[in-house]
Design a protein around this motif. Structure first.
Motif, short mmCIF file in Angstrom:
data_model
loop_
_atom_site.label_atom_id
_atom_site.label_comp_id
_atom_site.label_asym_id
_atom_site.label_seq_id
_atom_site.Cartn_x
_atom_site.Cartn_y
_atom_site.Cartn_z
N ARG A 1 49.18 22.93 -30.71
CA ARG A 1 47.98 22.66 -31.55
C ARG A 1 46.86 24.04 -31.11
O ARG A 1 46.15 24.44 -32.21
N LEU A 2 46.86 24.14 -29.88
CA LEU A 2 45.94 25.36 -29.52
C LEU A 2 46.43 26.83 -30.00
O LEU A 2 45.87 27.60 -30.73
N LEU B 1 43.60 24.11 -18.49
CA LEU B 1 42.51 24.18 -19.39
C LEU B 1 42.73 23.29 -20.73
O LEU B 1 43.44 23.45 -21.42
N ASN B 2 41.70 22.05 -20.81
CA ASN B 2 41.76 21.23 -21.88
C ASN B 2 40.62 21.46 -22.90
O ASN B 2 39.53 21.28 -22.39
N LEU B 3 40.90 21.42 -24.14
CA LEU B 3 39.73 21.87 -25.19
C LEU B 3 39.68 20.30 -25.86
O LEU B 3 40.68 19.80 -26.27
N PHE B 4 38.19 20.23 -26.18
CA PHE B 4 38.00 18.80 -27.00
C PHE B 4 37.26 19.17 -28.31
O PHE B 4 35.98 20.12 -27.83
N ASP B 5 37.51 18.64 -29.21
CA ASP B 5 36.92 19.21 -30.29
C ASP B 5 35.54 18.25 -30.51
O ASP B 5 35.38 17.28 -30.60
N VAL B 6 34.32 19.23 -30.08
CA VAL B 6 33.10 18.49 -30.32
C VAL B 6 32.15 19.11 -31.36
O VAL B 6 30.91 19.32 -31.38
N ASN C 1 49.01 17.45 -30.46
CA ASN C 1 47.73 16.89 -30.34
C ASN C 1 47.05 17.19 -29.36
O ASN C 1 45.74 17.60 -29.92
N GLU C 2 47.28 17.64 -28.17
CA GLU C 2 46.57 18.11 -27.11
C GLU C 2 46.27 19.54 -27.37
O GLU C 2 47.07 20.29 -27.89
N ILE C 3 44.98 20.09 -27.16
CA ILE C 3 44.58 21.48 -27.23
C ILE C 3 44.67 21.90 -25.55
O ILE C 3 43.35 21.57 -24.87
#
Length: 795
Positions: free
Chosen positions: A110-111, A227-232, A91-93
């Protein structure tokens, strides 16, 4: 696939020497490996981790050799496991990285899947982040860590990552966790003061100053970051749509279509746009381009009452203004007996569509936003909810576009029907503003009169010579043709039926024909046409039923008549087309030239089409607020007027080859040396001279072109010559200078000095009449420039 690793010895300079270390992780494990935590669930595993560090001390002390990442990959993976809980990896990127290089140490499933799906050529890098920006960003990092000088430049990092499965782009915002990092100054690091800090704040964009305060590799970065990515993607699309709508260029629909493709992850998504005309009760083609409408792919406009749409669409979209979704076009076709709307969608390869009605506020028109896909159920009543945040943006844009379109229409109407010239518009706005302010406190507030004092008038005309005679001759020829054709029909009728009435009618038509050949009087045309309708046409209707030959003869007559006017309209059409041609050419020419003349000095200009063109100009200080008036500008405008009159003469002469009826123009300029006042007449919506004395000028304008040379029957205005009317000798001397200048350019020839007959209420007028030398290959785009005229005046 692994995230593309960048060398720690970066291609770009940084103030930081990057050093990978897990010291803070070691400290955490050492804490739980203490016997005080013997009963803690982490105790055993913490001890195992401490052993790893003890066997591999470089993981604690740190290293810059990138090859050691691969050497210690198994140990690093174990050390970082607690930061990557297995239940969250799908789930986490997230990735463990070294900042400013994005070297990967560990990342979630996921990444990894996202990057695997991006394709082999994709390079994992930050959007729009230049080398200098990276250097300054690293410096601000140091300021916060080492000096507690916090600069809030939290510019978000974005990664644009393609999704090869859908053929669209996904957008991710990055958040960096620096809890496992520290910054250590080296002996190369200057000691920064408060003054240095202030200097940096005042020179944020000057990278050289930053490099002076933070030399390359003067600090050590030790540790790693998360580094955390969030789908925007949705937020990015909303922002991009807003930006594109604000820009509103010619590629707007194409850009918005790409936005929505990424938003919905549908690579073949189509975007259309059409307008429902509230006035004509029609769906009209989009104002951007007809091709942008999906529902109007075949027709430029569709009447809603002709069964094109089903009743549900009419009610829901056009009456209730609610969004309408067709998830399966083929199913819709079955339910509507394959109505025309279904057929349009089917032929366009559309299988699902969303129609969003957006009502414009100003004129009541209804815009339809059309989002379509070639696959059934790509668009449906569920994912339409994704548009909730976007629709208000489209509504605002449609309303703005509608208002802009209305403003353009109003400007066109004002320019062509109720024109207020741009040079004086400021005075009308001033009066309107004053009236608006006064009306807030005074119920009897009145609009100010618009008067411009002390302005100098210039009048000119290029009149079609002999237009009345040419028009009468054209009417005479057409009537002759029509009556001759009528006689021909009656003659053939006599051969078929020996009826005396035919001879009597032929006699009367022949009498009219003789009268026409002698000349036309007022009312003759109406009497003749009335006679034909009343006496002849009933007979023609009878003749058509006798035999085919006579029917053909009547058809020949009828086919020569204009369908609307029911008369032979051939020579008159040639005449009127020729008048229209010359009028349009002259009007467009002087309108274009006049806009250039405004750059010399703002002045009022009005132009009228008659049989030819006439115009008024007024120049003076009161016309403008922006420049200081000098007589030089008046002289310059007079020379410009004479030059333009020469060019209009050439243009009219050149256009004779394009006319079906040969027409010539005769040009006139009226010179008036005294300043006057002009006033805007509210009832007539136009300017007129103000004051009894100035009425003489208006009288001259109306009568001068019909005047004769004193003691002769010769008219002042003749083709091939420009007449310049004046009353003071100083005016003649001024214009003789201008004439000589244009003679030097081989545009004018010999001058005549003339006295004019007295007009009613006006006497003592004189004129210069000068020959126009027509240019062999006149080109209206290559004429004497404004600079030439200005140099002539100044000399």
């Amino acid at each position: 696939m692994k995230i593309k690793e960048l060398s720690l010895v970066s291609n770009i300079d940084l103030p930081l020497e990057l050093n990978i270390s897990f010291q803070k992780v070691f400290t955490l494990f050492k804490k739980y490996a203490n016997k005080d935590f013997e009963k803690h669930p982490f105790y055993a595993s913490a001890n195992e981790m401490v052993k790893i560090f003890e066997k591999n001390p470089e993981l604690n002390t740190g290293f810059s050799d990138l090859s050691l990442v691969e050497k210690y990959s198994e140990q690093i993976n174990l050390l970082l496991d607690p930061l990557f809980p297995e239940p969250l990896r799908l789930n986490e990127i997230k990735a463990a990285t070294v900042p400013f290089s994005f070297t990967s140490l560990k990342y979630t499933d996921r990444l990894n899947n996202i990057l695997e799906n991006a394709g082999e050529d994709y390079e994992f890098k930050v959007r729009n982040f230049e080398d200098d920006s990276m250097y300054i960003m690293a410096c601000t990092f140091i300021l916060g860590f080492v000096y507690d000088f916090n600069i809030d430049i939290k510019r978000p990092f974005y990664f644009d990552i393609p999704d090869k499965t859908t053929g669209t782009m996904k957008y991710y915002r990055a958040a960096f966790n620096a809890d496992f990092t520290e910054i250590i100054p080296t002996n190369k690091a200057p000691k920064l003061t408060q003054e240095d800090f202030k200097e940096l704040l005042n020179n944020f964009d000057d990278v050289e100053i930053w490099k002076e305060k933070f030399p390359v590799n003067s600090y050590i970065f030790k540790g790693f970051g998360l580094l955390n990515l969030f789908d925007v993607t949705s937020e990015e699309m909303l922002s991009s749509i807003k930006a594109n709508l604000l820009a509103g260029d010619d590629n707007l629909i194409f850009k918005l279509q790409n936005n929505l493709r990424d938003f919905y992850s549908i690579k073949d998504l189509k975007l259309g746009y059409s307008i429902f005309d509230n006035v004509n009760d029609k769906i009209c083609e989009t104002s951007i381009s007809k091709a942008n409408s999906i529902i109007l792919s075949k027709d430029s406009e569709i009447n809603c009452g002709d069964g094109y749409f089903c009743n549900r669409i009419i009610q829901k979209v056009f009456v209730n203004h609610e969004t309408f979704t067709i998830s399966d076009v083929e199913d819709y076709g079955v339910k509507t007996d394959k109505n025309p709307f279904y057929q349009t969608l089917h032929d366009s390869g559309i299988q699902s569509i969303i129609i969003i009605p957006i009502k414009a506020t100003k004129n009541g028109d209804l815009a339809l936003l059309e989002i379509a896909s070639p696959k059934a159920y790509d668009l449906n009543s569920v994912n339409i909810n994704k548009l909730k945040d976007i629709i208000p943006v489209f509504e605002a844009a449609v309303k703005r576009t509608s208002e802009e379109r209305q403003n353009v229409l109003e400007a066109t109407i004002q320019e062509n029907y109720t024109s207020i010239h741009s040079a004086v518009k400021w005075r009308f706005y001033q009066a309107a503003e004053k009236y608006h302010v006064d009306s807030q406190t005074n119920d009897t507030a009145k609009l100010d009169e618009i008067i411009f004092d002390d302005v100098y008038p210039l009048f000119g005309q290029s009149d079609i010579k002999g237009s009345s005679d040419a028009r009468n001759n054209a009417i005479q020829e057409d009537l002759t043709t029509q009556l001759t054709l009528a006689i021909s029909v009656l003659k053939d009728a006599c051969k078929t039926e020996k009826l005396p009435i035919y001879n009597e009618l032929m006699f009367r038509v022949s009498t009219y024909l003789k009268d026409v050949n002698k000349g036309l009087s007022a009312g003759d045309e109406i009497n003749i046409l009335d006679f034909l309708k009343r006496e002849i046409y009933p007979v023609f209707n009878h003749i058509k039923n006798i035999n085919k030959t006579l029917a053909n003869k009547v058809d020949i007559y009828t086919n020569r008549l204009d369908a609307d006017l029911e008369v032979v309209y051939e020579k008159r059409k040639d005449y009127e087309d020729s008048v229209t041609l010359i009028n349009d050419k002259l009007a467009k020419f002087i309108d274009k030239k006049q806009k250039q003349a405004q750059k010399m000095f703002p002045h009022y200009f009005e132009r009228y089409k008659t049989d030819g063109v006439e115009y008024n100009m007024y120049i003076g200080q009161s016309i403008t607020k922006s420049k200081v008036f000098n007589d030089l500008y008046l002289y310059n405008l007079r020379l410009w007027q004479l030059q333009i009159t020469c060019e209009m003469e050439n243009l009219a002469f050149y256009e004779r080859k394009n006319m079906k009826q040969d027409l010539r123009v005769a040009s006139l300029i009226l010179v008036h040396s005294n300043a006057m006042a002009i006033k805007f007449r509210m009832d007539e919506k136009q300017f007129d001279v103000d004051g009894a004395y100035n009425i003489r000028y208006e009288i001259i304008k109306k009568r001068i072109d019909k005047s004769h040379i004193k003691g002769t029957e010769e008219r002042l205005t003749v083709p091939g010559k420009i007449a310049i009317v004046y009353s003071q000798e100083k005016d003649a001397l001024e214009y003789i200078k201008y004439i000589k200048f244009l003679q030097s350019k081989n545009q004018l020839g010999a001058i005549e000095f003339l006295d004019l007959e007295d007009l009613q209420g006006v006497s003592g007028l004189k004129a210069l009449r000068v020959e126009v030398i027509y240019q062999k290959d006149f080109d209206e785009t290559k004429t004497i420039t404004l600079n030439d005229l200005i140099r002539e005046i100044e000399s």
